[in-house]
Design an enzyme around this catalytic site. Structure first.
Site, mmCIF file in Angstrom:
data_model
loop_
_atom_site.group_PDB
_atom_site.id
_atom_site.type_symbol
_atom_site.label_atom_id
_atom_site.label_comp_id
_atom_site.label_asym_id
_atom_site.label_seq_id
_atom_site.Cartn_x
_atom_site.Cartn_y
_atom_site.Cartn_z
ATOM 1 N N SER A 124 0.823 -1.214 0.000
ATOM 2 C CA SER A 124 0.000 0.000 0.000
ATOM 3 C C SER A 124 0.852 1.256 0.000
ATOM 4 O O SER A 124 1.933 1.294 0.604
ATOM 5 C CB SER A 124 -0.897 -0.003 1.238
ATOM 6 O OG SER A 124 -1.512 1.246 1.438
ATOM 7 N N GLU A 126 0.183 3.660 1.718
ATOM 8 C CA GLU A 126 0.224 4.117 3.110
ATOM 9 C C GLU A 126 1.565 3.793 3.764
ATOM 10 O O GLU A 126 1.894 4.361 4.807
ATOM 11 C CB GLU A 126 -0.925 3.495 3.906
ATOM 12 C CG GLU A 126 -2.297 4.040 3.570
ATOM 13 C CD GLU A 126 -2.538 5.449 4.118
ATOM 14 O OE1 GLU A 126 -1.925 5.806 5.140
ATOM 15 O OE2 GLU A 126 -3.343 6.178 3.514
ATOM 16 N N TYR A 148 -1.926 0.477 10.445
ATOM 17 C CA TYR A 148 -2.152 -0.199 9.158
ATOM 18 C C TYR A 148 -0.918 -0.098 8.273
ATOM 19 O O TYR A 148 -0.461 -1.090 7.698
ATOM 20 C CB TYR A 148 -3.362 0.424 8.461
ATOM 21 C CG TYR A 148 -3.533 -0.014 7.018
ATOM 22 C CD1 TYR A 148 -4.032 -1.272 6.709
ATOM 23 C CD2 TYR A 148 -3.179 0.837 5.973
ATOM 24 C CE1 TYR A 148 -4.186 -1.675 5.389
ATOM 25 C CE2 TYR A 148 -3.328 0.439 4.655
ATOM 26 C CZ TYR A 148 -3.826 -0.813 4.367
ATOM 27 O OH TYR A 148 -3.959 -1.214 3.063
#
Length: 330
Positions: A124, A126, A148
């Site tokens: 990801s 992120e 996460y």
């Protein structure tokens, strides 16, 4: 010749699009679902006579080993995760177990049963978090800003480690934000388009949001699953950033959505501090140069088309629900 694919997270946004894509290419598609009293399979309801669903769990290595032994897939796509960033602060241990250690269990199941299975890990954007350079590419240092993101970094590096340690075909797609009408209502993009549709239909008068200045690289999920498959068709496993190369603010997303239905967003949007992240990720922008050069991949759906596609879908869904309620009340 198309083979057999096993997809974790098949009932999610990406899993449903990937299943459609692989079926279209002649694959036999199997999916993993967790045991629950109710199974949320609405995203793949139109595919359920074409895919085979199995009960297993990324928190249970034995169930994964059993399933890999039974199916013997040629390709394993790990798309399952606790993937809602705000929830990861409230449930950091669960997020680490599923999103992080779940990757270890999937890789171990493959290593123990058949190391020749090709593995795709859903990494990801992120992971970049507090970005160290813009745009972000495969070599950009990682600096996650949420539980996460931290869990995704663990899974990402473990995928590289298994590839290098066991000579397994294991690769990661570092996917930037990708949306669709199948996005969950908890995600800001779908929250916006669903909220716009409710305001347009007179069901609500306001839409409460957090940081409108956060910027993201948003693409269409249907385009991105094509990149996942392309990664597993290469001679050698590698990692790729998948993004549009464009960045847009949440405010831009809001404005396009409200403009599309003929409304002024400033009359309906309320800024609510409860929707701010404890540690914000301000700017994400992907450099897809490597994917375009080596895979021949590029996105096909543009930003404005993505937003209006999602608004149209929510208008249709809410109109049907409203009509049904009105008929029942009559």
């Amino acid at each position: 010749m198309p083979g057999t694919a096993l997809i974790t997270g098949i009932t999610g946004q990406d899993g449903s699009y990937l299943a459609e894509f692989l079926l279209g290419r002649g694959y036999r598609v199997h999916g993993i679902v967790r045991r629950a009293s109710t199974e949320p399979t609405e995203r793949i309801r139109h595919l359920q006579d074409q895919v085979v669903l199995h009960q297993a769990d990324l928190t249970d290595l034995a169930s994964l080993v059993r399933l890999v032994q039974e199916i013997r897939p040629t390709e394993f796509y790990n798309l399952a995760a606790q993937s809602f960033v705000p929830t990861s602060w409230h449930e950091p241990i669960l997020t680490g177990d599923v999103t992080g250690l779940g990757v270890a269990r999937a890789l171990e199941a493959i290593r123990l049963v058949d190391p020749d299975i090709r593995f795709y890990q859903a990494s990801s954007s992120e992971m970049f978090g507090k970005v160290q350079e813009t745009p972000q590419r495969e070599t950009t240092p990682l600096y996650p800003r949420s539980p996460y993101g931290v869990a995704k970094v663990y899974g990402h590096y473990l995928t590289i480690n298994y590839r290098e340690s066991y000579d397994m075909y294991a690769c990661s797609g570092i996917l930037f934000n990708h949306e669709s009408p199948r996005r969950g209502l908890e995600f800001v993009t779908r929250k916006i388009t669903h909220g716009v549709a409710r305001v347009k239909l007179g069901l609500d008068s306001e839409l409460r949001l957090g940081n409108l200045q956060a910027k993201r690289d948003w693409g269409f999920a249907g385009d991105y699953v094509r990149a996942m498959w392309m990664m597993l068709q290469q001679d050698e496993a590698d990692d790729f950033v998948i993004g549009t190369g464009e960045t847009h603010s949440v405010e831009e997303f809001v404005q396009i959505a409200f403009d599309y239905v003929g409304l002024d967003w400033r009359q309906h949007v309320v800024i609510d501090p409860q929707f701010y992240r404890p540690a914000e990720v301000d700017l994400l922008l992907g450099d897809r140069t490597k994917a375009e050069r080596q895979l021949g991949w590029k996105p096909e759906v543009g930003f404005e088309d993505l937003v209006t596609m999602m608004v149209d879908n929510d208008l249709a869904l809410l109109s049907i629900a409203t009509d049904t309620d009105n008929r029942m009340a009559a």
